[in-house]
Design an enzyme around this catalytic site. Structure first.
Site: not given
Ligand code: C2G
Length: 131
Positions: A45, A47
């Protein structure tokens, strides 16, 4: 008992997330949150979380709407999760609208409106600007 599932990173936890969880729980009786692991966030992701998985899990477990937190380790686990946890409804914010329609073969799919004015990025930017 109507069982609901939703997925996410939930870092930094804010009222937009709470709005989502509250509305998700209102659709049934039991809410499972599949929480993105640190590895999944980093590798898939893109992130980097402020709080690690254990701390994000602790925060979510303290929320009255949440009944169970499980790890989200990959994009593909949703179909097995729905079977394994006997899910009636998959819920996620409408920033994902349409992306999980393939799950309609297994359960109801609901996209809830995001809380527009808040995001983790906005929080970080506002804090940096106020320095
Ligand atoms: N959300 C919201 N309003 C905001 C911010 C987030 O309703 N202002 C919702 C998102 O739509 C999502 C949930 O809160 O349903 C969690 O948000 P994120 O942690 O950003 O989740 P995301 O990274 O989109 O992960 O496999 C699915 C992914 O794991 C979803």
């Amino acid at each position: 008992m109507k069982r609901i599932i939703t997925y996410g990173t939930f870092d930094l936890l804010h009222y937009g997330h709470i709005n989502l969880l509250k509305r998700a729980k209102a659709l049934g009786d039991y809410l499972i949150v599949a929480l993105s692991t640190d590895e999944f966030n980093l590798n898939q992701k893109n992130k980097k979380c402020y709080f690690n998985y254990e701390k994000r899990k602790q925060l979510l477990e303290a929320i009255r709407y949440v009944d169970l937190v499980i790890p989200e380790e990959n994009w593909e686990q949703k179909t097995t999760d729905i079977k394994e946890y006997h899910i009636d409804t998959f819920v996620i914010g409408d920033d994902w609208k349409g992306k999980f329609d393939f799950l309609k073969k297994q359960c109801e799919v609901v996209y809830l409106e995001r809380t527009p004015e808040i995001s983790t990025t906005k929080i970080k930017d506002d804090i940096n600007c106020s320095k």
